[in-house]
Design a protein around this motif. Structure first.
Motif, PDB file in Angstrom:
ATOM      1  N   LEU A  87      69.268  30.352  44.458  1.00  0.00           N
ATOM      2  CA  LEU A  87      68.266  29.611  45.000  1.00  0.00           C
ATOM      3  C   LEU A  87      67.466  28.408  44.283  1.00  0.00           C
ATOM      4  O   LEU A  87      67.762  28.255  43.060  1.00  0.00           O
ATOM      5  CB  LEU A  87      66.989  30.728  45.296  1.00  0.00           C
ATOM      6  N   VAL A  88      67.046  27.394  44.832  1.00  0.00           N
ATOM      7  CA  VAL A  88      66.370  26.483  44.139  1.00  0.00           C
ATOM      8  C   VAL A  88      64.728  26.449  44.380  1.00  0.00           C
ATOM      9  O   VAL A  88      64.399  26.669  45.833  1.00  0.00           O
ATOM     10  CB  VAL A  88      66.741  24.975  44.564  1.00  0.00           C
ATOM     11  N   ASN A  89      64.091  26.470  43.250  1.00  0.00           N
ATOM     12  CA  ASN A  89      62.426  26.838  43.304  1.00  0.00           C
ATOM     13  C   ASN A  89      61.968  25.409  42.592  1.00  0.00           C
ATOM     14  O   ASN A  89      61.927  25.473  41.219  1.00  0.00           O
ATOM     15  CB  ASN A  89      62.129  27.875  42.770  1.00  0.00           C
ATOM     16  N   ARG A  90      61.744  24.390  43.256  1.00  0.00           N
ATOM     17  CA  ARG A  90      61.346  23.081  42.723  1.00  0.00           C
ATOM     18  C   ARG A  90      62.149  22.746  41.764  1.00  0.00           C
ATOM     19  O   ARG A  90      63.161  22.116  42.130  1.00  0.00           O
ATOM     20  CB  ARG A  90      59.819  23.399  42.017  1.00  0.00           C
ATOM     21  N   ASP A  91      61.829  22.712  40.494  1.00  0.00           N
ATOM     22  CA  ASP A  91      63.045  22.210  39.660  1.00  0.00           C
ATOM     23  C   ASP A  91      63.802  23.438  38.675  1.00  0.00           C
ATOM     24  O   ASP A  91      64.073  22.978  37.519  1.00  0.00           O
ATOM     25  CB  ASP A  91      62.107  21.268  38.430  1.00  0.00           C
ATOM     26  N   ARG A  92      63.762  24.316  39.405  1.00  0.00           N
ATOM     27  CA  ARG A  92      64.294  25.525  38.707  1.00  0.00           C
ATOM     28  C   ARG A  92      65.517  26.089  39.685  1.00  0.00           C
ATOM     29  O   ARG A  92      65.434  26.061  40.830  1.00  0.00           O
ATOM     30  CB  ARG A  92      63.355  26.736  38.495  1.00  0.00           C
ATOM     31  N   VAL A  93      66.510  26.655  38.884  1.00  0.00           N
ATOM     32  CA  VAL A  93      67.587  27.392  39.623  1.00  0.00           C
ATOM     33  C   VAL A  93      67.447  28.717  39.562  1.00  0.00           C
ATOM     34  O   VAL A  93      67.293  29.198  38.265  1.00  0.00           O
ATOM     35  CB  VAL A  93      68.994  26.833  39.520  1.00  0.00           C
ATOM     36  N   VAL A  94      67.306  29.691  40.350  1.00  0.00           N
ATOM     37  CA  VAL A  94      67.009  31.069  40.354  1.00  0.00           C
ATOM     38  C   VAL A  94      68.343  32.018  40.908  1.00  0.00           C
ATOM     39  O   VAL A  94      68.803  31.542  42.079  1.00  0.00           O
ATOM     40  CB  VAL A  94      65.911  31.434  41.226  1.00  0.00           C
ATOM     41  N   LEU A  95      68.675  32.837  40.176  1.00  0.00           N
ATOM     42  CA  LEU A  95      69.855  33.601  40.475  1.00  0.00           C
ATOM     43  C   LEU A  95      69.018  35.102  40.791  1.00  0.00           C
ATOM     44  O   LEU A  95      68.401  35.710  39.849  1.00  0.00           O
ATOM     45  CB  LEU A  95      70.812  33.976  39.327  1.00  0.00           C
ATOM     46  N   ALA A  96      69.362  35.538  42.161  1.00  0.00           N
ATOM     47  CA  ALA A  96      68.568  36.538  42.491  1.00  0.00           C
ATOM     48  C   ALA A  96      69.707  37.682  42.800  1.00  0.00           C
ATOM     49  O   ALA A  96      70.621  37.357  43.873  1.00  0.00           O
ATOM     50  CB  ALA A  96      67.693  36.445  43.748  1.00  0.00           C
ATOM     51  N   GLY A  97      69.805  38.734  42.317  1.00  0.00           N
ATOM     52  CA  GLY A  97      70.591  39.925  42.608  1.00  0.00           C
ATOM     53  C   GLY A  97      69.926  41.246  42.853  1.00  0.00           C
ATOM     54  O   GLY A  97      68.723  41.309  42.527  1.00  0.00           O
ATOM     55  N   PRO A  98      70.693  42.265  43.124  1.00  0.00           N
ATOM     56  CA  PRO A  98      69.958  43.591  43.188  1.00  0.00           C
ATOM     57  C   PRO A  98      69.602  43.948  41.679  1.00  0.00           C
ATOM     58  O   PRO A  98      70.209  43.633  40.791  1.00  0.00           O
ATOM     59  CB  PRO A  98      71.090  44.507  43.685  1.00  0.00           C
ATOM     60  N   PRO A  99      68.305  44.537  41.681  1.00  0.00           N
ATOM     61  CA  PRO A  99      67.948  45.057  40.393  1.00  0.00           C
ATOM     62  C   PRO A  99      68.769  45.938  39.690  1.00  0.00           C
ATOM     63  O   PRO A  99      69.257  47.004  40.338  1.00  0.00           O
ATOM     64  CB  PRO A  99      66.539  45.609  40.858  1.00  0.00           C
ATOM     65  N   GLY A 100      69.048  45.825  38.252  1.00  0.00           N
ATOM     66  CA  GLY A 100      69.850  46.632  37.837  1.00  0.00           C
ATOM     67  C   GLY A 100      71.454  46.467  37.859  1.00  0.00           C
ATOM     68  O   GLY A 100      72.226  47.242  37.408  1.00  0.00           O
TER      69      GLY A 100
ATOM     70  N   PHE B 240      75.541  22.393  42.679  1.00  0.00           N
ATOM     71  CA  PHE B 240      74.775  22.189  43.813  1.00  0.00           C
ATOM     72  C   PHE B 240      73.420  22.136  43.707  1.00  0.00           C
ATOM     73  O   PHE B 240      72.520  21.479  43.823  1.00  0.00           O
ATOM     74  CB  PHE B 240      75.432  22.757  45.081  1.00  0.00           C
ATOM     75  N   ALA B 241      73.073  23.601  43.376  1.00  0.00           N
ATOM     76  CA  ALA B 241      71.493  23.844  43.158  1.00  0.00           C
ATOM     77  C   ALA B 241      70.910  23.074  41.985  1.00  0.00           C
ATOM     78  O   ALA B 241      69.794  22.697  42.204  1.00  0.00           O
ATOM     79  CB  ALA B 241      71.388  25.289  42.699  1.00  0.00           C
ATOM     80  N   ALA B 242      71.588  22.599  41.020  1.00  0.00           N
ATOM     81  CA  ALA B 242      71.165  22.020  39.825  1.00  0.00           C
ATOM     82  C   ALA B 242      70.939  20.494  40.323  1.00  0.00           C
ATOM     83  O   ALA B 242      69.717  19.988  40.091  1.00  0.00           O
ATOM     84  CB  ALA B 242      72.001  21.960  38.704  1.00  0.00           C
ATOM     85  N   ASP B 243      71.619  20.019  41.070  1.00  0.00           N
ATOM     86  CA  ASP B 243      71.584  18.670  41.550  1.00  0.00           C
ATOM     87  C   ASP B 243      70.245  18.689  42.452  1.00  0.00           C
ATOM     88  O   ASP B 243      69.406  17.883  42.402  1.00  0.00           O
ATOM     89  CB  ASP B 243      72.788  18.162  42.613  1.00  0.00           C
ATOM     90  N   GLN B 244      70.024  19.866  43.294  1.00  0.00           N
ATOM     91  CA  GLN B 244      68.949  19.843  44.407  1.00  0.00           C
ATOM     92  C   GLN B 244      67.508  20.040  43.541  1.00  0.00           C
ATOM     93  O   GLN B 244      66.726  19.529  43.860  1.00  0.00           O
ATOM     94  CB  GLN B 244      69.179  20.869  45.162  1.00  0.00           C
TER      95      GLN B 244
END
Length: 50
Positions: free
Chosen positions: A11-24, A43-47
């Motif tokens: 995911l892209v959150n403003r100027d950050r790229v976030v990796l979201a997966g199941p906890p643990g 692609f996310a970094a470019d965005q």
């Protein structure tokens, strides 16, 4: 070992790229999947730079 399908979202959150997966959860990726992750991260970094 549990073979339940898992998802890792890039995911892209403003100027950050976030990796979201199941906890643990951990991920073991095939070479093909690593290539897909690399492309998604690029692609996310470019965005995030916009």
């Amino acid at each position: 070992m549990n073979h339940t399908p898992r998802a890792l979202e890039v995911l892209v959150n403003r100027d950050r790229v976030v990796l979201a997966g199941p906890p643990g959860a951990t991920a073991a990726l095939s070479a093909e999947r690593v290539g897909q992750l690399s492309s998604a991260l690029r692609f996310a970094a470019d965005q995030a730079r916009k």
